[in-house]
Design an enzyme around this catalytic site. Structure first.
Site, short mmCIF file in Angstrom:
data_model
loop_
_atom_site.label_atom_id
_atom_site.label_comp_id
_atom_site.label_asym_id
_atom_site.label_seq_id
_atom_site.Cartn_x
_atom_site.Cartn_y
_atom_site.Cartn_z
CD GLN A 84 3.39 5.79 2.53
OE1 GLN A 84 2.39 5.25 2.07
NE2 GLN A 84 4.39 5.11 3.06
N GLY A 98 0.83 -1.19 0.00
CA GLY A 98 0.00 0.00 0.00
C GLY A 98 0.86 1.24 0.00
CB CYS A 144 5.28 2.14 7.12
SG CYS A 144 4.82 3.64 6.22
CG LEU A 145 6.43 0.87 1.04
CD1 LEU A 145 5.78 1.16 -0.31
CD2 LEU A 145 7.56 -0.14 0.87
CG HIS A 200 -0.43 1.23 7.25
ND1 HIS A 200 0.56 0.82 8.11
CD2 HIS A 200 0.19 2.02 6.34
CE1 HIS A 200 1.71 1.36 7.75
NE2 HIS A 200 1.51 2.09 6.66
CD GLU A 201 -1.07 2.43 2.81
OE1 GLU A 201 -0.66 3.60 2.68
OE2 GLU A 201 -0.31 1.48 3.04
CG HIS A 245 0.36 6.79 5.54
ND1 HIS A 245 1.50 7.26 6.15
CD2 HIS A 245 0.61 5.48 5.26
CE1 HIS A 245 2.40 6.27 6.24
NE2 HIS A 245 1.87 5.18 5.72
NI NI Z 1 2.73 3.29 5.51
#
Ligand code: NI
Length: 158
Positions: free
Chosen positions: A51, A46, A91-92, A133-134, A137
């Site tokens: 991000q 995701g 998380c990226l 999670h997304e 963000h």
């Molecule tokens: Ni993330």
């Protein structure tokens, strides 16, 4: 399509609230394509627009094992949750780390697709986790705020 630079924790943009999308312009369509390419390149499940430094309420997710089932969410809202799951999350924007987070086990999301048609998705397990999670963000939140115990090294990321 292009791979965009993923912002990492510590970058103040990640703490900001993203703004609603009113129209899918060619620039936003290009952003969505780039987000998908960036997520797949980074082997994540995701990615939120913030991000890659764009404060718009756009999320891409793909939890399929083959990475061939992308979900695009514009202005997503969680409208129903149930149950709970406790498990590893990454998380990226925090590469190489993960931690234990409790999330609902079922999540129903209302959003808009790339044609600005309203869509509803239901997810359980990993997909439910990815929705939460997304969408966090988009409100400037990272999973580390919810980690139980401490972060540790991992190869998984979202
Ligand atoms: Ni993330």
């Amino acid at each position: 399509m292009a791979i965009r630079n993923i912002r990492e924790m510590g970058d103040s943009v990640l703490t900001k609230r993203s703004k609603e999308v009113t129209e899918v312009t060619p620039k936003i369509a290009e952003l969505i394509n780039d987000m998908l390419e960036t997520m797949y390149d980074a082997q994540g499940v995701g990615l939120a627009a913030v991000q890659v430094g764009i404060l718009k309420r756009i999320v891409v997710i793909d939890v399929s094992p083959e990475g061939d089932d992308p979900i695009v969410l514009i202005n997503p809202e969680i409208i129903e949750t149930s149950g709970s799951q406790t498990g590893e999350e990454g998380c990226l924007s925090l590469p190489g780390k993960s931690g234990v987070v409790t999330r609902p086990n079922y999540v129903k999301v209302k959003a808009y697709d790339e044609e600005m048609n309203e869509i509803v998705y239901e997810g359980t397990e990993l997909l439910a986790r990815a929705f939460c999670h997304e969408i966090d963000h988009l409100d400037g939140h990272m999973y580390v705020e919810k980690v139980e115990g401490s972060l540790h090294d991992s190869r998984h990321s979202e």
